[in-house]
Design a protein around this motif. Structure first.
Motif, PDB file in Angstrom:
ATOM      1  N   LEU A 111      49.881 -34.902  -3.697  1.00 51.52           N
ATOM      2  CA  LEU A 111      49.730 -34.014  -2.542  1.00 51.52           C
ATOM      3  C   LEU A 111      50.968 -34.186  -1.667  1.00 51.52           C
ATOM      4  O   LEU A 111      51.237 -35.292  -1.178  1.00 51.52           O
ATOM      5  CB  LEU A 111      48.465 -34.358  -1.763  1.00 51.52           C
ATOM      6  N   ALA A 112      51.727 -33.136  -1.498  1.00 49.66           N
ATOM      7  CA  ALA A 112      52.967 -33.206  -0.718  1.00 49.66           C
ATOM      8  C   ALA A 112      52.726 -32.680   0.690  1.00 49.66           C
ATOM      9  O   ALA A 112      52.169 -31.604   0.880  1.00 49.66           O
ATOM     10  CB  ALA A 112      54.064 -32.390  -1.399  1.00 49.66           C
ATOM     11  N   LYS A 113      53.144 -33.464   1.673  1.00 47.08           N
ATOM     12  CA  LYS A 113      53.026 -33.072   3.072  1.00 47.08           C
ATOM     13  C   LYS A 113      54.373 -33.263   3.766  1.00 47.08           C
ATOM     14  O   LYS A 113      55.235 -34.005   3.291  1.00 47.08           O
ATOM     15  CB  LYS A 113      51.970 -33.927   3.790  1.00 47.08           C
ATOM     16  N   GLY A 114      54.522 -32.627   4.911  1.00 46.00           N
ATOM     17  CA  GLY A 114      55.743 -32.780   5.683  1.00 46.00           C
ATOM     18  C   GLY A 114      55.793 -34.115   6.409  1.00 46.00           C
ATOM     19  O   GLY A 114      54.787 -34.814   6.530  1.00 46.00           O
TER      20      GLY A 114
ATOM     21  N   PRO B 275      55.735 -44.397   4.653  1.00 45.65           N
ATOM     22  CA  PRO B 275      54.726 -43.608   3.922  1.00 45.65           C
ATOM     23  C   PRO B 275      55.255 -42.268   3.423  1.00 45.65           C
ATOM     24  O   PRO B 275      54.885 -41.822   2.339  1.00 45.65           O
ATOM     25  CB  PRO B 275      53.619 -43.407   4.962  1.00 45.65           C
ATOM     26  N   PHE B 276      56.139 -41.627   4.202  1.00 44.62           N
ATOM     27  CA  PHE B 276      56.663 -40.335   3.778  1.00 44.62           C
ATOM     28  C   PHE B 276      57.483 -40.479   2.502  1.00 44.62           C
ATOM     29  O   PHE B 276      57.330 -39.701   1.551  1.00 44.62           O
ATOM     30  CB  PHE B 276      57.521 -39.707   4.875  1.00 44.62           C
TER      31      PHE B 276
ATOM     32  N   ALA C 178      56.138 -40.300  -5.151  1.00 45.81           N
ATOM     33  CA  ALA C 178      54.993 -39.878  -5.969  1.00 45.81           C
ATOM     34  C   ALA C 178      55.145 -38.420  -6.382  1.00 45.81           C
ATOM     35  O   ALA C 178      54.815 -38.048  -7.516  1.00 45.81           O
ATOM     36  CB  ALA C 178      53.695 -40.079  -5.192  1.00 45.81           C
ATOM     37  N   VAL C 179      55.664 -37.590  -5.481  1.00 43.56           N
ATOM     38  CA  VAL C 179      55.888 -36.180  -5.801  1.00 43.56           C
ATOM     39  C   VAL C 179      56.920 -36.039  -6.911  1.00 43.56           C
ATOM     40  O   VAL C 179      56.766 -35.240  -7.838  1.00 43.56           O
ATOM     41  CB  VAL C 179      56.335 -35.409  -4.537  1.00 43.56           C
ATOM     42  N   ALA C 180      57.982 -36.823  -6.827  1.00 46.50           N
ATOM     43  CA  ALA C 180      59.033 -36.759  -7.843  1.00 46.50           C
ATOM     44  C   ALA C 180      58.506 -37.139  -9.216  1.00 46.50           C
ATOM     45  O   ALA C 180      59.005 -36.654 -10.244  1.00 46.50           O
ATOM     46  CB  ALA C 180      60.190 -37.680  -7.448  1.00 46.50           C
TER      47      ALA C 180
ATOM     48  N   VAL D  20      50.544 -30.361  -5.152  1.00 46.99           N
ATOM     49  CA  VAL D  20      49.861 -29.462  -4.220  1.00 46.99           C
ATOM     50  C   VAL D  20      50.516 -29.635  -2.854  1.00 46.99           C
ATOM     51  O   VAL D  20      50.698 -30.764  -2.387  1.00 46.99           O
ATOM     52  CB  VAL D  20      48.354 -29.772  -4.144  1.00 46.99           C
ATOM     53  N   ALA D  21      50.886 -28.531  -2.236  1.00 52.89           N
ATOM     54  CA  ALA D  21      51.587 -28.605  -0.943  1.00 52.89           C
ATOM     55  C   ALA D  21      51.146 -27.447  -0.066  1.00 52.89           C
ATOM     56  O   ALA D  21      50.511 -26.496  -0.536  1.00 52.89           O
ATOM     57  CB  ALA D  21      53.101 -28.547  -1.158  1.00 52.89           C
TER      58      ALA D  21
END
Length: 700
Positions: free
Chosen positions: A110-113, A209-210, A216-218, A224-225
């Motif tokens: 899960l990708a967040k800003g 954390p970012f 993890a996204v890579a 999901v974003a």
């Protein structure tokens, strides 16, 4: 390429879903969607827009096709949504279910800003500031202080709790899962924007954390974003002069699925908009000057980016003077109407007075120079090896100042540049805020050109889907709004429900039209009081807060007691109270605005009547829409028929969709706006709505 082998793989995946889900019912609309998603995503540069009504099972459809095509092509599947609720549904339910039934070990992220994650550096600085007596900010000058005002006791308690939870590894720093909810001021302090982040140079980088989430996204196969984050990435300059691939996978290695895609045009326009509050900007430059002095002093530099401190001071003063000159020019040229709550000057076809443009041209040059210099100043500070807390505070503040300066650069570039001859102009306008502040604005009026450049011409393949994208199957308006390629697939799938048997659309014989404000408000009130079943679950939708309150004030008190109006409580609590009241047999009626007309799920008895008080036409004073309408008119086109009617039709369909959420739902939709009967465009709108049973009362 959609090979026979890949088709077989997709069919087998669908069969496993069908066999593995108890009570699964095959739906022709879903199988058609699977086929079209697979066809679009499997071709280089493939593009599709798929309208899939409630009940189609669209999330499972694009997962079945998307996951298998991405695996076959060794690409990433990126699903972008507009709401947290759908992101959580995908990550916590739909995707794990799909992977489990298909025996897949694909990695999901899960990708967040940045703003949705804790910044450990800022957390440390905020926590340390509580034990320092100087300026609540480690004894720094006030311009580097953490707290803009003394912290409340609750802020201190929450800060302590979050620090403790993060240090003990009881919390991973995801702000949406924080053990305590910080107030707005504290949250802003302990998170960071891109400008305030120093990345790998930060001492807290490995604990961030970012960046943990970004790793993890890579490594993920399925991402999901939210749409804002995806647009943010796609509008960043990546490698080889291409767009994107900075915080998310590279577009040419990614298959994109945009769910809830009806939000994409406005989100894209908002992404490129900019503004400058002139008075605030002048004050910020004064503060910036003191921070730059601290930077030169801390780094012990006499010259940075070819500017001495005195030369830098002079440059900042020149910029401050130029902003004040523009403010004086605006005051001389424009006399705001004192009767208007928020006065606005909008340039016709985006054209501003020549003197304003001349000032903007000078400001563009000045802000660009200051931006380059400030970038070098911040880099010099962040690259220090031993700067301590002052270095961290300066890096943060200078980064935030750079973001503000970037907004100025974009605004003045927009104000001073020429518009392309055959494309819509930029909207350019000035507002006078309640505190008598002149604010300069600029925005694109259409997302089409930008989305063509950053998405359709850039991605490996992309699809957009939602329950309402067309106007009765006509995709022209949406296609123009998102710059859809001419060869893209466009499909409007049929509803899986028997809408003609399950729902009735009523247009009562009201005596007043919405443009008769007081009379229509009274007519709506009278109809609700007499004809609504107040012992059932109902949803009443308004296009303005003013009309909602006007009707609420006129209703009999026994009816008001059963109303739960948007804004009186948080949305979650309001709906929870509505559900509890209906389930206990007391009856409840929700009064809501546009946000209640989209995405609200109230099945069965929770919503047996949806009342739409007025056709949802856009506010005519919107400067972006007004500029676009002017441009269309200048080309002999009709903006009302080309833009306003299709968009209102799409929204009306969306509002009607709040009623039937399952095969067993029954109810009625009541439209209290006779313009669908009396105006020439009304029959077109009614024809475009789903096939509900129609009951249109005649007036005497």
């Amino acid at each position: 390429m959609l090979t026979d082998e890949l088709k077989t793989v997709i069919r087998d995946a669908y069969a496993r879903i069908k066999d593995g889900l108890p009570g699964f019912r095959s739906r022709s609309a879903q199988t058609r969607m699977i086929a079209e998603v697979a066809r679009a995503l499997s071709h280089a540069g493939g593009a599709a827009v798929i309208e899939a009504p409630t009940g189609t099972g669209k999330s499972m459809a694009y997962l079945i096709a998307g996951v298998e095509v991405a695996r076959a092509q060794k690409k990433k599947l990126l699903i972008a949504t507009a709401t947290i609720a759908l992101q959580e549904q995908l990550v916590e339910r739909d995707i794990p279910l799909y992977l489990r039934l298909n025996g897949s070990d694909a990695k999901v992220a899960l990708a967040k800003g940045r703003g949705r994650y804790l910044c450990p550096r800022n957390l440390r600085m905020a926590a340390n500031s509580l034990v320092d007596s100087g300026q609540m900010g480690l004894g720094f000058d006030a311009d580097l202080a953490m707290w803009s005002k003394p912290p409340a006791e609750r802020d201190k308690t929450v800060l302590h709790r979050l620090t403790e939870a993060f240090d003990r590894h009881e919390w991973n720093g995801d702000m949406d899962a924080a053990p305590e909810t910080p107030g707005d001021m504290l949250r802003a302090m302990i998170t960071t924007s891109a400008g305030g982040c120093t990345g790998r140079r930060c001492a807290q980088f490995m604990a961030c954390p970012f960046f943990a989430a970004r790793r993890a996204v890579a490594d993920a196969d399925i991402i999901v974003a939210n749409q804002d984050l995806v647009l943010s990435d796609l509008t960043m300059a990546g490698d080889d002069d291409n767009w994107g691939g900075v915080i998310l996978p590279k577009p040419d290695d990614t298959l994109y699925v945009f769910d809830e895609a009806h939000h994409m045009p406005n989100k894209t326009i908002d992404r490129g908009a900019s503004d400058v509050p002139l008075g605030v900007a002048v004050r910020q430059i004064s503060r910036l000057g003191r921070q730059v002095h601290a930077a030169y002093s801390l780094t012990d530099k006499e010259v940075i980016a070819k500017l001495t401190l005195d030369a830098g001071d002079a440059k900042l003063q020149e910029l401050s003077d130029a902003l004040e000159d523009l403010e004086r020019e605006i005051k001389l040229s424009w006399l705001p109407d004192p009767a208007e709550t928020e006065p606005m000057y909008r340039g016709s076809l985006g054209q501003l007075p020549d003197t304003w443009v001349q000032h903007a041209t000078s400001l563009y040059i000045l802000t660009s120079e200051v931006h380059r210099w400030l970038t070098a100043v911040r880099r010099t500070v962040t690259e220090m090896s031993e700067g301590g807390p002052t270095q961290e505070a300066l890096s943060r503040e200078l980064g935030i100042a750079l973001e503000r300066m970037d907004r100025q650069v974009r605004t003045w570039r927009a104000w001073s540049s020429d518009d392309p001859e055959h494309a819509p102009p930029l909207a350019r306008w000035v507002t006078l805020s309640r505190d008598q502040q002149f604010v300069c604005h600029a925005s694109a009026v259409s997302a089409g050109a930008l989305l063509r450049a950053i998405l359709w011409d850039n991605a490996s393949a992309a699809i957009m889907t939602s329950a309402t994208l067309s106007a009765g199957g006509n995709f022209r308006g949406f296609a123009d709004a998102v710059g859809l390629p001419d060869d893209a697939i466009t499909i409007s799938l049929p509803s899986p429900f028997d809408l003609s048997a399950q729902a009735r659309l009523e247009v009562p014989a009201l005596s007043a039209l919405p443009d008769e404000r007081e009379q229509h408000a009274q007519a709506v009130t009278d109809w609700l009081a007499e004809h609504l079943d107040w012992d059932a679950g109902n949803l009443v939708l308004f296009t303005s807060r003013a009309k909602l309150e006007r009707v609420l004030q006129r209703l009999p008190i026994d009816k008001v007691r059963k109303v739960r109006a948007q804004g009186s409580l948080g949305k979650t609590q309001l709906i929870a109270e509505h559900v509890a009241a209906v389930e206990s047999g007391k009856g409840s009626t929700l009064f809501g605005l546009a946000s209640f007309g989209e995405g609200l799920d109230l099945p069965g008895k929770l919503c047996e009547t949806v009342v739409i008080t007025q056709l949802p036409f856009a506010v005519p004073t919107d400067p972006v829409g007004a500029t676009y309408a002017e441009w269309l008119e200048s080309r002999g086109r009709n903006p009302f028929l080309e833009v306003s009617v299709p968009e209102a039709t799409r929204l009306l369909t969306q509002y009607c969709g709040r009623l039937i959420r399952s095969e067993t739902d029954r109810g009625r939709i009541v439209l209290l706006d006779r313009r669908v009967v009396t105006r020439h465009y009304g029959s077109q709108m009614l024809k475009a709505l789903p096939p509900f049973q129609r009951v249109i009362e005649r007036t005497s």
